[in-house]
Design a protein around this motif. Structure first.
Motif, PDB file in Angstrom:
ATOM      1  N   PHE A  25       0.622  -0.603  -0.139  1.00 33.54           N
ATOM      2  CA  PHE A  25      -0.103   0.281  -0.083  1.00 33.54           C
ATOM      3  C   PHE A  25       1.328   1.291   0.086  1.00 33.54           C
ATOM      4  O   PHE A  25       0.900   1.737  -0.884  1.00 33.54           O
ATOM      5  N   GLY A  26       2.240   1.496   0.866  1.00 36.24           N
ATOM      6  CA  GLY A  26       3.023   2.365   1.040  1.00 36.24           C
ATOM      7  C   GLY A  26       3.746   2.839  -0.547  1.00 36.24           C
ATOM      8  O   GLY A  26       3.744   3.787  -1.094  1.00 36.24           O
ATOM      9  N   TYR A  27       3.717   1.468  -1.136  1.00 33.60           N
ATOM     10  CA  TYR A  27       4.291   1.575  -2.681  1.00 33.60           C
ATOM     11  C   TYR A  27       3.280   1.644  -3.687  1.00 33.60           C
ATOM     12  O   TYR A  27       3.718   2.566  -4.710  1.00 33.60           O
ATOM     13  N   ALA A  28       2.319   1.587  -3.029  1.00 35.42           N
ATOM     14  CA  ALA A  28       1.589   2.052  -4.630  1.00 35.42           C
ATOM     15  C   ALA A  28       0.717   3.685  -4.328  1.00 35.42           C
ATOM     16  O   ALA A  28       0.554   4.726  -5.298  1.00 35.42           O
ATOM     17  N   LEU A  29       1.089   4.154  -2.633  1.00 37.65           N
ATOM     18  CA  LEU A  29       0.673   6.009  -2.671  1.00 37.65           C
ATOM     19  C   LEU A  29       1.656   6.460  -3.388  1.00 37.65           C
ATOM     20  O   LEU A  29       1.709   7.256  -3.469  1.00 37.65           O
ATOM     21  N   THR A  30       3.196   5.835  -2.906  1.00 38.36           N
ATOM     22  CA  THR A  30       4.387   6.665  -3.515  1.00 38.36           C
ATOM     23  C   THR A  30       4.289   6.583  -5.044  1.00 38.36           C
ATOM     24  O   THR A  30       4.591   7.278  -5.535  1.00 38.36           O
ATOM     25  N   ASN A  31       3.690   5.528  -5.827  1.00 41.78           N
ATOM     26  CA  ASN A  31       3.466   6.017  -7.708  1.00 41.78           C
ATOM     27  C   ASN A  31       3.251   6.528  -7.396  1.00 41.78           C
ATOM     28  O   ASN A  31       3.052   7.311  -8.459  1.00 41.78           O
ATOM     29  N   HIS A  32       1.558   6.655  -7.017  1.00 46.77           N
ATOM     30  CA  HIS A  32       0.221   7.603  -7.518  1.00 46.77           C
ATOM     31  C   HIS A  32       0.600   8.913  -7.387  1.00 46.77           C
ATOM     32  O   HIS A  32       0.392   9.771  -7.783  1.00 46.77           O
ATOM     33  N   PHE A  33       1.262   9.254  -6.149  1.00 48.89           N
ATOM     34  CA  PHE A  33       1.328  10.568  -5.308  1.00 48.89           C
ATOM     35  C   PHE A  33       2.715  11.742  -5.643  1.00 48.89           C
ATOM     36  O   PHE A  33       2.462  12.042  -6.194  1.00 48.89           O
ATOM     37  N   LEU A  34       3.665  10.656  -5.384  1.00 47.10           N
ATOM     38  CA  LEU A  34       4.989  11.304  -5.499  1.00 47.10           C
ATOM     39  C   LEU A  34       5.813  11.431  -6.735  1.00 47.10           C
ATOM     40  O   LEU A  34       6.356  12.340  -7.376  1.00 47.10           O
ATOM     41  N   LEU A  35       5.573   9.700  -7.042  1.00 44.23           N
ATOM     42  CA  LEU A  35       6.374   9.963  -8.354  1.00 44.23           C
ATOM     43  C   LEU A  35       5.095  10.111 -10.029  1.00 44.23           C
ATOM     44  O   LEU A  35       5.598  10.258 -10.498  1.00 44.23           O
ATOM     45  N   ASP A  36       4.695  10.416  -9.578  1.00 45.69           N
ATOM     46  CA  ASP A  36       3.141  10.186 -10.993  1.00 45.69           C
ATOM     47  C   ASP A  36       3.471   8.970 -11.857  1.00 45.69           C
ATOM     48  O   ASP A  36       3.159   9.264 -13.093  1.00 45.69           O
ATOM     49  N   HIS A  37       3.318   8.096 -11.398  1.00 49.79           N
ATOM     50  CA  HIS A  37       2.684   6.739 -12.463  1.00 49.79           C
ATOM     51  C   HIS A  37       1.778   6.289 -11.549  1.00 49.79           C
ATOM     52  O   HIS A  37       1.759   5.339 -10.873  1.00 49.79           O
ATOM     53  N   PRO A  38       0.679   6.623 -11.977  1.00 51.20           N
ATOM     54  CA  PRO A  38      -1.115   6.611 -11.295  1.00 51.20           C
ATOM     55  C   PRO A  38      -1.029   5.192 -11.381  1.00 51.20           C
ATOM     56  O   PRO A  38      -1.127   4.864 -13.029  1.00 51.20           O
ATOM     57  N   ASN A  39      -1.594   4.279 -11.097  1.00 49.67           N
ATOM     58  CA  ASN A  39      -2.258   2.447 -11.126  1.00 49.67           C
ATOM     59  C   ASN A  39      -3.125   2.810 -10.025  1.00 49.67           C
ATOM     60  O   ASN A  39      -2.750   2.379  -8.753  1.00 49.67           O
ATOM     61  N   THR A  40      -3.956   3.103 -10.310  1.00 49.75           N
ATOM     62  CA  THR A  40      -5.096   3.236  -9.839  1.00 49.75           C
ATOM     63  C   THR A  40      -5.436   1.928  -9.409  1.00 49.75           C
ATOM     64  O   THR A  40      -6.030   1.361  -7.836  1.00 49.75           O
ATOM     65  N   THR A  41      -5.613   0.761 -10.112  1.00 53.65           N
ATOM     66  CA  THR A  41      -5.836  -0.479  -9.445  1.00 53.65           C
ATOM     67  C   THR A  41      -5.238  -1.180  -8.400  1.00 53.65           C
ATOM     68  O   THR A  41      -5.556  -1.766  -7.716  1.00 53.65           O
ATOM     69  N   LEU A  42      -3.795  -1.130  -8.855  1.00 53.84           N
ATOM     70  CA  LEU A  42      -3.126  -1.244  -7.400  1.00 53.84           C
ATOM     71  C   LEU A  42      -3.053  -0.927  -6.304  1.00 53.84           C
ATOM     72  O   LEU A  42      -3.442  -1.101  -4.947  1.00 53.84           O
ATOM     73  N   LEU A  43      -3.725   0.650  -6.400  1.00 51.63           N
ATOM     74  CA  LEU A  43      -3.450   1.376  -4.979  1.00 51.63           C
ATOM     75  C   LEU A  43      -4.942   1.303  -4.669  1.00 51.63           C
ATOM     76  O   LEU A  43      -5.443   0.533  -2.804  1.00 51.63           O
ATOM     77  N   LEU A  44      -6.409   0.779  -5.389  1.00 51.06           N
ATOM     78  CA  LEU A  44      -7.211   0.101  -4.484  1.00 51.06           C
ATOM     79  C   LEU A  44      -7.457  -1.316  -3.783  1.00 51.06           C
ATOM     80  O   LEU A  44      -8.167  -1.438  -2.874  1.00 51.06           O
ATOM     81  N   VAL A  45      -6.437  -2.277  -4.974  1.00 50.54           N
ATOM     82  CA  VAL A  45      -6.807  -3.920  -4.447  1.00 50.54           C
ATOM     83  C   VAL A  45      -5.550  -3.926  -3.066  1.00 50.54           C
ATOM     84  O   VAL A  45      -6.242  -4.473  -2.236  1.00 50.54           O
ATOM     85  N   THR A  46      -3.998  -3.092  -3.081  1.00 50.51           N
ATOM     86  CA  THR A  46      -4.094  -3.429  -2.051  1.00 50.51           C
ATOM     87  C   THR A  46      -4.529  -2.412  -0.732  1.00 50.51           C
ATOM     88  O   THR A  46      -4.736  -3.043   0.292  1.00 50.51           O
ATOM     89  N   GLY A  47      -5.168  -1.675  -0.771  1.00 54.42           N
ATOM     90  CA  GLY A  47      -6.091  -0.825   0.137  1.00 54.42           C
ATOM     91  C   GLY A  47      -7.046  -1.534   0.921  1.00 54.42           C
ATOM     92  O   GLY A  47      -6.863  -1.948   1.868  1.00 54.42           O
ATOM     93  N   PHE A  48      -7.450  -2.146  -0.144  1.00 52.30           N
ATOM     94  CA  PHE A  48      -9.169  -3.099   0.154  1.00 52.30           C
ATOM     95  C   PHE A  48      -8.324  -4.335   1.558  1.00 52.30           C
ATOM     96  O   PHE A  48      -8.815  -4.919   1.865  1.00 52.30           O
TER      97      PHE A  48
END
Length: 64
Positions: A25-48
């Motif tokens: 989840f931390g990896y997905a958040l870092t990719n989404h917000f800090l590195l601007d490589h959004p992968n919404t599916t990974l973010l949602l799945v790891t969040g759940f």
């Protein structure tokens, strides 16, 4: 009634599952917000998965 070894294995599994999902989840958040490589599916799945791991741990903790 479960034996102590079964309970300790469940506790170890819960700890490992929470640790791995929080890392993902931390990896997905870092990719989404800090590195601007959004992968919404990974973010949602790891969040759940993270929420499910925390809920399972809390349910086991308070069901005793």
């Amino acid at each position: 009634m479960k034996t102590k070894t079964a309970l300790s294995k469940e506790n170890i599994f819960n700890f490992i599952f929470i640790f791995l999902t929080s890392g993902a989840f931390g990896y997905a958040l870092t990719n989404h917000f800090l590195l601007d490589h959004p992968n919404t599916t990974l973010l949602l799945v790891t969040g759940f998965f993270f929420l499910a791991a925390i809920a399972s741990w809390q349910r086991k903790k308070y069901s005793k």
